[in-house]
Design a protein around this motif. Structure first.
Motif, PDB file in Angstrom:
ATOM      1  N   TRP A 150      19.954  -7.425 -10.366  1.00 28.10           N
ATOM      2  CA  TRP A 150      18.505  -7.582 -10.734  1.00 28.10           C
ATOM      3  C   TRP A 150      17.748  -8.652 -10.062  1.00 28.10           C
ATOM      4  N   ASN A 151      18.521  -9.825  -9.754  1.00 28.21           N
ATOM      5  CA  ASN A 151      17.965 -10.780  -8.796  1.00 28.21           C
ATOM      6  C   ASN A 151      17.829 -10.410  -7.550  1.00 28.21           C
ATOM      7  N   ARG A 152      18.553  -9.525  -6.816  1.00 26.93           N
ATOM      8  CA  ARG A 152      18.220  -9.006  -5.587  1.00 26.93           C
ATOM      9  C   ARG A 152      17.300  -7.949  -5.498  1.00 26.93           C
ATOM     10  N   LEU A 153      17.099  -7.407  -6.500  1.00 24.90           N
ATOM     11  CA  LEU A 153      16.026  -6.427  -6.751  1.00 24.90           C
ATOM     12  C   LEU A 153      14.599  -6.981  -6.544  1.00 24.90           C
ATOM     13  N   HIS A 154      14.361  -7.946  -7.559  1.00 23.15           N
ATOM     14  CA  HIS A 154      13.316  -8.713  -7.805  1.00 23.15           C
ATOM     15  C   HIS A 154      13.002  -9.747  -6.909  1.00 23.15           C
ATOM     16  N   ALA A 155      13.937  -9.803  -6.157  1.00 24.19           N
ATOM     17  CA  ALA A 155      13.486 -10.781  -4.864  1.00 24.19           C
ATOM     18  C   ALA A 155      12.404  -9.911  -3.835  1.00 24.19           C
ATOM     19  N   LEU A 156      12.220  -8.750  -4.093  1.00 27.17           N
ATOM     20  CA  LEU A 156      11.387  -7.806  -3.338  1.00 27.17           C
ATOM     21  C   LEU A 156       9.992  -8.202  -3.763  1.00 27.17           C
ATOM     22  N   ALA A 157       9.801  -8.776  -4.853  1.00 28.70           N
ATOM     23  CA  ALA A 157       8.271  -9.114  -5.253  1.00 28.70           C
ATOM     24  C   ALA A 157       7.733  -9.583  -4.227  1.00 28.70           C
ATOM     25  N   TYR A 158       7.848 -10.649  -3.617  1.00 25.50           N
ATOM     26  CA  TYR A 158       6.921 -11.294  -2.302  1.00 25.50           C
ATOM     27  C   TYR A 158       6.979 -10.284  -1.294  1.00 25.50           C
ATOM     28  N   PRO A 159       7.863  -9.613  -0.814  1.00 25.30           N
ATOM     29  CA  PRO A 159       7.525  -8.641   0.290  1.00 25.30           C
ATOM     30  C   PRO A 159       6.630  -7.442  -0.138  1.00 25.30           C
ATOM     31  N   LEU A 160       6.795  -7.004  -1.529  1.00 20.67           N
ATOM     32  CA  LEU A 160       5.756  -6.206  -1.895  1.00 20.67           C
ATOM     33  C   LEU A 160       4.356  -6.599  -1.970  1.00 20.67           C
ATOM     34  N   ALA A 161       4.279  -7.787  -2.712  1.00 23.86           N
ATOM     35  CA  ALA A 161       2.866  -8.494  -2.557  1.00 23.86           C
ATOM     36  C   ALA A 161       2.633  -8.439  -1.150  1.00 23.86           C
ATOM     37  N   THR A 162       3.189  -8.825   0.083  1.00 23.10           N
ATOM     38  CA  THR A 162       2.688  -8.770   1.177  1.00 23.10           C
ATOM     39  C   THR A 162       2.087  -7.184   1.559  1.00 23.10           C
ATOM     40  N   LEU A 163       3.064  -6.521   1.225  1.00 24.09           N
ATOM     41  CA  LEU A 163       2.446  -5.208   1.506  1.00 24.09           C
ATOM     42  C   LEU A 163       1.125  -4.514   0.697  1.00 24.09           C
ATOM     43  N   GLY A 164       1.017  -5.184  -0.409  1.00 24.82           N
ATOM     44  CA  GLY A 164      -0.017  -4.926  -1.165  1.00 24.82           C
ATOM     45  C   GLY A 164      -1.504  -5.644  -0.556  1.00 24.82           C
ATOM     46  N   VAL A 165      -1.105  -6.859   0.009  1.00 22.89           N
ATOM     47  CA  VAL A 165      -2.167  -7.643   0.671  1.00 22.89           C
ATOM     48  C   VAL A 165      -2.823  -6.889   1.973  1.00 22.89           C
ATOM     49  N   LEU A 166      -1.686  -6.535   2.752  1.00 19.68           N
ATOM     50  CA  LEU A 166      -1.974  -5.575   4.023  1.00 19.68           C
ATOM     51  C   LEU A 166      -2.857  -4.431   3.702  1.00 19.68           C
ATOM     52  N   HIS A 167      -2.210  -3.893   2.852  1.00 14.21           N
ATOM     53  CA  HIS A 167      -2.897  -2.605   2.336  1.00 14.21           C
ATOM     54  C   HIS A 167      -4.567  -2.839   1.904  1.00 14.21           C
ATOM     55  N   PHE A 168      -4.619  -3.931   1.236  1.00 12.24           N
ATOM     56  CA  PHE A 168      -6.102  -4.464   0.933  1.00 12.24           C
ATOM     57  C   PHE A 168      -6.710  -4.722   1.973  1.00 12.24           C
ATOM     58  N   PHE A 169      -6.214  -5.285   3.005  1.00  8.06           N
ATOM     59  CA  PHE A 169      -6.898  -5.568   4.162  1.00  8.06           C
ATOM     60  C   PHE A 169      -7.373  -4.159   5.199  1.00  8.06           C
ATOM     61  N   MET A 170      -6.491  -3.462   5.069  1.00  6.60           N
ATOM     62  CA  MET A 170      -6.551  -2.476   5.984  1.00  6.60           C
ATOM     63  C   MET A 170      -7.582  -1.211   5.480  1.00  6.60           C
ATOM     64  N   GLN A 171      -7.780  -1.472   4.116  1.00  2.00           N
ATOM     65  CA  GLN A 171      -8.605  -0.491   3.470  1.00  2.00           C
ATOM     66  C   GLN A 171     -10.254  -1.136   3.197  1.00  2.00           C
ATOM     67  N   SER A 172     -10.083  -2.545   3.555  1.00  2.00           N
ATOM     68  CA  SER A 172     -11.507  -3.089   3.655  1.00  2.00           C
ATOM     69  C   SER A 172     -12.405  -3.159   4.670  1.00  2.00           C
ATOM     70  N   LYS A 173     -11.838  -2.709   5.599  1.00  2.00           N
ATOM     71  CA  LYS A 173     -12.526  -2.491   7.021  1.00  2.00           C
ATOM     72  C   LYS A 173     -13.054  -3.669   7.451  1.00  2.00           C
ATOM     73  N   ALA A 174     -14.383  -3.929   7.469  1.00  2.00           N
ATOM     74  CA  ALA A 174     -15.003  -5.081   8.066  1.00  2.00           C
ATOM     75  C   ALA A 174     -14.967  -6.336   7.136  1.00  2.00           C
ATOM     76  N   ASP A 175     -15.512  -5.936   5.866  1.00  2.00           N
ATOM     77  CA  ASP A 175     -15.445  -6.863   4.981  1.00  2.00           C
ATOM     78  C   ASP A 175     -14.171  -7.297   4.118  1.00  2.00           C
ATOM     79  N   VAL A 176     -13.492  -8.338   4.814  1.00  2.00           N
ATOM     80  CA  VAL A 176     -11.978  -8.586   4.176  1.00  2.00           C
ATOM     81  C   VAL A 176     -12.301  -9.905   3.462  1.00  2.00           C
ATOM     82  N   THR A 177     -13.228 -10.053   2.993  1.00  2.00           N
ATOM     83  CA  THR A 177     -13.398 -11.633   2.246  1.00  2.00           C
ATOM     84  C   THR A 177     -12.336 -11.442   1.027  1.00  2.00           C
ATOM     85  N   GLN A 178     -12.384 -10.617   0.305  1.00  4.60           N
ATOM     86  CA  GLN A 178     -11.370 -10.699  -1.011  1.00  4.60           C
ATOM     87  C   GLN A 178     -10.117 -10.472  -0.536  1.00  4.60           C
ATOM     88  N   ALA A 179      -9.794  -9.798   0.426  1.00  6.69           N
ATOM     89  CA  ALA A 179      -8.408  -9.624   0.971  1.00  6.69           C
ATOM     90  C   ALA A 179      -7.776 -11.014   1.604  1.00  6.69           C
TER      91      ALA A 179
END
Length: 285
Positions: A150-179
């Motif tokens: 369980w600890n090994r699986l939930h250690a993926l939380a930070y990599p998943l958050a990083t993917l989420g932020v990267l997705h946010f950047f890529m779909q935001s285009k020019a205005d990346v203030t929130q991302a």
């Protein structure tokens, strides 16, 4: 353990859990109301997709902030709302994806094709699958059943958050203030995690001050790097905009302000406690 999400483990009503549950529904109420009264713009479904995605990453980062805040404030009851916040992030991410399917007229083949062909959608879908895995294994029964896995699986939380932020950047285009803002908060959390893993005491105001400054600088550099790599906008102009407050306050300053709050808390609390003891001295029995 109580069967109701608003009760603590003793089965009593928990004010902090009730507050977290109410907070979880507030964005949904605003999005739904905005759709009903037609204030989400000319493409309301698209706007709802963006807003649910934004709230998914926000709630996810807030859930990740619970553990370091518990170490900093010594308020152990914060742990009661970590699961609620994490599941709220999953719910908004699932709604985000469901609305995208609806926007594609329910054509699952087209949705699958878009995910495969567009890297930012593939990144977002991967993050969603990871959130589902974390969500379905968040029960007490699964924690006992999985043990160390369980600890090994939930250690993926930070990599998943990083993917989420990267997705946010890529779909935001020019205005990346929130991302950029979300990236800055993630950097703060990563620095907290790194410091704690190295045995650094998070209850030191100087440690928290150093983290705040480093995170703010890293946020500015992340914004600079994005514009340098992904757009034709001169990145130096964006970097220099952090020194100007004529039009807006750049994300690095919001990150700095937010990260300084725990440092101020840790620095002021002992002084406040001493003053309280002076005003209300304990008389020996």
């Amino acid at each position: 353990m109580s069967k109701f999400p608003w009760n603590d483990r003793a089965g009593k009503l928990s004010a902090i859990k009730i507050a977290a549950l109410l907070a979880a529904f507030i964005p949904l109420v605003f999005i739904t109301t905005g759709y009903k009264v037609n204030i989400l713009g000319p493409r309301p479904i698209t706007e709802a997709i963006h807003q649910t995605g934004d709230w998914a990453i926000r709630f996810f980062l807030i859930s990740l902030a619970i553990t370091p805040l518990r170490h900093i404030t010594r308020w152990n009851r914060l742990i009661l709302i970590r699961r609620i916040l994490g599941l709220t992030a999953l719910a908004y991410a699932a709604l985000h994806f469901s609305l995208y399917i609806a926007d594609q007229n329910g054509n699952l083949l087209r949705v699958a094709s878009e995910i495969w062909l567009r890297i930012y959608l593939l990144i977002g879908f991967t993050a969603l699958l990871g959130l589902v895995a974390l969500g379905v294994t968040s029960t007490d029964g699964m924690i006992r059943r999985m043990g160390r896995n369980w600890n090994r699986l939930h250690a993926l939380a930070y990599p998943l958050a990083t993917l989420g932020v990267l997705h946010f950047f890529m779909q935001s285009k020019a205005d990346v203030t929130q991302a950029t803002l979300m990236a800055g908060f993630l950097i703060v959390l990563l620095l907290y995690r790194f410091a704690h893993a190295r045995g650094v005491v998070l209850s030191s105001p100087w440690t928290l001050l150093a983290i705040a400054v480093l995170a703010a600088l890293a946020t500015a550099l992340a914004e600079y790097a994005w514009f340098a790599l992904a757009t034709r906008i001169p990145p130096m102009r964006v970097l220099l905009a952090n020194l100007s407050f004529a039009y807006s306050i750049r994300p690095m300053w919001w990150v700095l302000a937010a990260a300084l709050l725990p440092a101020l808390w840790v620095g002021i609390k002992p002084v406040a406690n001493r003053q309280a003891r002076k005003l209300n001295p304990v008389t020996p029995k």
